[in-house]
Design a protein around this motif. Structure first.
Motif, PDB file in Angstrom:
ATOM      1  N   ALA A  98       0.856  -1.193   0.092  1.00  0.00           N
ATOM      2  CA  ALA A  98       0.084   0.089  -0.094  1.00  0.00           C
ATOM      3  C   ALA A  98       0.778   1.210   0.216  1.00  0.00           C
ATOM      4  O   ALA A  98       1.799   1.153   0.831  1.00  0.00           O
ATOM      5  CB  ALA A  98      -0.942  -0.114   1.250  1.00  0.00           C
ATOM      6  N   HIS A  99       0.582   2.088  -0.848  1.00  0.00           N
ATOM      7  CA  HIS A  99       1.279   3.392  -1.006  1.00  0.00           C
ATOM      8  C   HIS A  99       0.497   4.334   0.036  1.00  0.00           C
ATOM      9  O   HIS A  99       1.098   5.430   0.621  1.00  0.00           O
ATOM     10  CB  HIS A  99       1.067   3.984  -2.361  1.00  0.00           C
ATOM     11  CG  HIS A  99       2.089   3.164  -3.405  1.00  0.00           C
ATOM     12  ND1 HIS A  99       1.389   2.291  -4.024  1.00  0.00           N
ATOM     13  CD2 HIS A  99       3.085   3.298  -3.705  1.00  0.00           C
ATOM     14  CE1 HIS A  99       2.398   1.469  -4.602  1.00  0.00           C
ATOM     15  NE2 HIS A  99       3.245   2.264  -4.725  1.00  0.00           N
ATOM     16  N   SER A 114       3.701   2.779  11.879  1.00  0.00           N
ATOM     17  CA  SER A 114       5.217   3.355  11.777  1.00  0.00           C
ATOM     18  C   SER A 114       6.279   2.476  11.840  1.00  0.00           C
ATOM     19  O   SER A 114       7.226   2.310  11.102  1.00  0.00           O
ATOM     20  CB  SER A 114       5.111   4.578  12.850  1.00  0.00           C
ATOM     21  OG  SER A 114       6.651   5.104  12.964  1.00  0.00           O
ATOM     22  N   ARG A 115       6.117   1.382  12.832  1.00  0.00           N
ATOM     23  CA  ARG A 115       7.144   0.458  13.035  1.00  0.00           C
ATOM     24  C   ARG A 115       7.262  -0.369  11.818  1.00  0.00           C
ATOM     25  O   ARG A 115       8.408  -0.700  11.579  1.00  0.00           O
ATOM     26  CB  ARG A 115       6.777  -0.371  14.316  1.00  0.00           C
ATOM     27  CG  ARG A 115       7.663  -1.585  14.809  1.00  0.00           C
ATOM     28  CD  ARG A 115       7.240  -2.432  15.742  1.00  0.00           C
ATOM     29  NE  ARG A 115       6.165  -3.288  15.222  1.00  0.00           N
ATOM     30  CZ  ARG A 115       5.198  -3.623  15.883  1.00  0.00           C
ATOM     31  NH1 ARG A 115       4.635  -3.212  17.028  1.00  0.00           N
ATOM     32  NH2 ARG A 115       4.170  -4.360  15.360  1.00  0.00           N
ATOM     33  N   GLU A 116       6.209  -0.838  11.077  1.00  0.00           N
ATOM     34  CA  GLU A 116       6.429  -1.633   9.900  1.00  0.00           C
ATOM     35  C   GLU A 116       6.740  -1.124   8.584  1.00  0.00           C
ATOM     36  O   GLU A 116       7.659  -1.810   8.135  1.00  0.00           O
ATOM     37  CB  GLU A 116       4.943  -2.555   9.695  1.00  0.00           C
ATOM     38  CG  GLU A 116       4.697  -3.326  10.827  1.00  0.00           C
ATOM     39  CD  GLU A 116       5.634  -4.510  11.266  1.00  0.00           C
ATOM     40  OE1 GLU A 116       6.271  -4.829  10.225  1.00  0.00           O
ATOM     41  OE2 GLU A 116       5.797  -5.025  12.307  1.00  0.00           O
ATOM     42  N   ALA A 117       6.485   0.141   8.581  1.00  0.00           N
ATOM     43  CA  ALA A 117       6.987   1.018   7.363  1.00  0.00           C
ATOM     44  C   ALA A 117       8.427   1.374   7.596  1.00  0.00           C
ATOM     45  O   ALA A 117       9.082   0.919   6.518  1.00  0.00           O
ATOM     46  CB  ALA A 117       6.371   2.314   7.579  1.00  0.00           C
ATOM     47  N   ARG A 122       9.843   1.878   3.863  1.00  0.00           N
ATOM     48  CA  ARG A 122       8.947   2.527   2.832  1.00  0.00           C
ATOM     49  C   ARG A 122       8.564   3.704   3.795  1.00  0.00           C
ATOM     50  O   ARG A 122       8.460   3.711   4.823  1.00  0.00           O
ATOM     51  CB  ARG A 122       7.855   1.598   2.704  1.00  0.00           C
ATOM     52  CG  ARG A 122       8.261   0.313   2.032  1.00  0.00           C
ATOM     53  CD  ARG A 122       7.228  -0.343   1.331  1.00  0.00           C
ATOM     54  NE  ARG A 122       6.534   0.535   0.152  1.00  0.00           N
ATOM     55  CZ  ARG A 122       5.294   0.415  -0.287  1.00  0.00           C
ATOM     56  NH1 ARG A 122       4.540  -0.543   0.232  1.00  0.00           N
ATOM     57  NH2 ARG A 122       4.710   1.144  -1.377  1.00  0.00           N
ATOM     58  N   GLU A 123       7.835   4.500   2.918  1.00  0.00           N
ATOM     59  CA  GLU A 123       6.966   5.603   3.286  1.00  0.00           C
ATOM     60  C   GLU A 123       5.652   5.604   2.947  1.00  0.00           C
ATOM     61  O   GLU A 123       5.332   5.344   1.847  1.00  0.00           O
ATOM     62  CB  GLU A 123       7.746   7.090   2.954  1.00  0.00           C
ATOM     63  CG  GLU A 123       6.673   8.225   3.404  1.00  0.00           C
ATOM     64  CD  GLU A 123       7.326   9.306   3.102  1.00  0.00           C
ATOM     65  OE1 GLU A 123       7.775  10.338   3.930  1.00  0.00           O
ATOM     66  OE2 GLU A 123       7.262   9.816   1.869  1.00  0.00           O
ATOM     67  N   PRO A 161       8.011   8.170  12.250  1.00  0.00           N
ATOM     68  CA  PRO A 161       8.779   7.771  11.238  1.00  0.00           C
ATOM     69  C   PRO A 161       7.958   6.632  10.202  1.00  0.00           C
ATOM     70  O   PRO A 161       7.563   5.915  10.653  1.00  0.00           O
ATOM     71  CB  PRO A 161      10.074   7.144  12.197  1.00  0.00           C
ATOM     72  CG  PRO A 161       9.627   7.343  13.240  1.00  0.00           C
ATOM     73  CD  PRO A 161       8.444   7.872  13.471  1.00  0.00           C
ATOM     74  N   GLY A 162       8.486   7.040   8.995  1.00  0.00           N
ATOM     75  CA  GLY A 162       7.860   6.000   7.837  1.00  0.00           C
ATOM     76  C   GLY A 162       6.495   6.395   7.413  1.00  0.00           C
ATOM     77  O   GLY A 162       5.911   5.849   6.517  1.00  0.00           O
TER      78      GLY A 162
END
Length: 239
Positions: A98-99, A114-117, A122-123, A161-162
């Motif tokens: 997913a974008h 956030s943790r998984e991104a 990825r952002e 983050p992310g």
């Protein structure tokens, strides 16, 4: 396949005419509104046809359907939007394709996303889902955070983050003061977007409107409309 391509091309043309007419009526340039085709319950073959026909944004609402479909279409120049209520145990999978996640509605989801991104490098663009039937506190029956909860959640996304805070999303309420008043609901979302952009100027996406009410969403100022049935046809029943 040719019959299906012809069918989808015809449906897309009709939806394009509706969006163009709605933009003209609202005094907005056509390029102001992005069409997202909601491909849930439809096969990867349909997604491929849509890509051939020029569609660049597609949406899904169930990870178990979306993940294999996105993998099968990984070679296509598509932007994937996740629009369903997202359980935290599905976040790692969703971050893989997913974008944008348009259904941000609680702080725990932001933390896990956030943790998984970050883990995936990825952002992920995030839209706060607003429940206009929730009053100032609580949640809506179709998910989302009450208007009074937007600011806190948006600030959390913005500093995570992310993640990137992209804007707001809503589904026209079935109950409450906005039931049957889609235009008023979408205008309320635009007011909330204006408030949000005072603190977060780049969060200018407003995702609203579907097959039945895209005109009202465009009139109110939506930047993205999510259209499924009008492009793909009546959905097959899920077993």
């Amino acid at each position: 396949m040719t019959d299906r391509k012809d069918e989808l091309a015809g449906n897309l043309a009709k939806v394009e005419e509706r969006i163009a007419a709605a933009c003209a009526a609202a005094g907005r340039p056509r390029e102001d509104v992005t069409l997202i085709v909601v491909t849930k319950t439809y096969p990867a073959e349909d997604v491929r046809i849509l890509a051939e026909l020029g569609v660049r944004h597609v949406a899904e609402n169930r990870d178990q359907d979306a993940a294999p479909k996105a993998a099968a279409c990984a070679d296509l120049p598509l932007t994937w939007h996740f629009v369903g209520q997202l359980q935290t145990n599905k976040v790692r999978s969703v971050v893989g394709y997913a974008h944008h996640v348009q259904s941000i509605d609680r702080s725990k989801l932001v933390t896990v996303l956030s943790r998984e991104a970050v883990r995936a490098g990825r952002e992920v663009g995030c839209l706060i889902q607003v429940a206009l039937d929730a009053g100032e506190s609580g949640r809506g029956e179709r998910g989302g955070v009450a208007p009074g909860g937007i600011e806190e959640l948006a600030d959390l996304v913005a500093r995570s983050p992310g993640l990137r805070l992209d804007g707001l999303m809503t589904v026209a309420p079935l109950t409450g003061e906005y039931a049957g008043r889609q235009r008023a609901a979408f205008e309320r979302l635009m007011d909330l977007s204006t408030d949000l952009r005072r603190a977060h100027p780049a969060a200018n996406m407003v995702s609203a409107g579907m097959s039945a009410d895209l005109e009202q969403a465009v009139a109110a100022g939506a930047t993205h409309v999510r259209v499924g049935t009008a492009v793909l046809g009546v959905r097959p029943r899920l077993g």
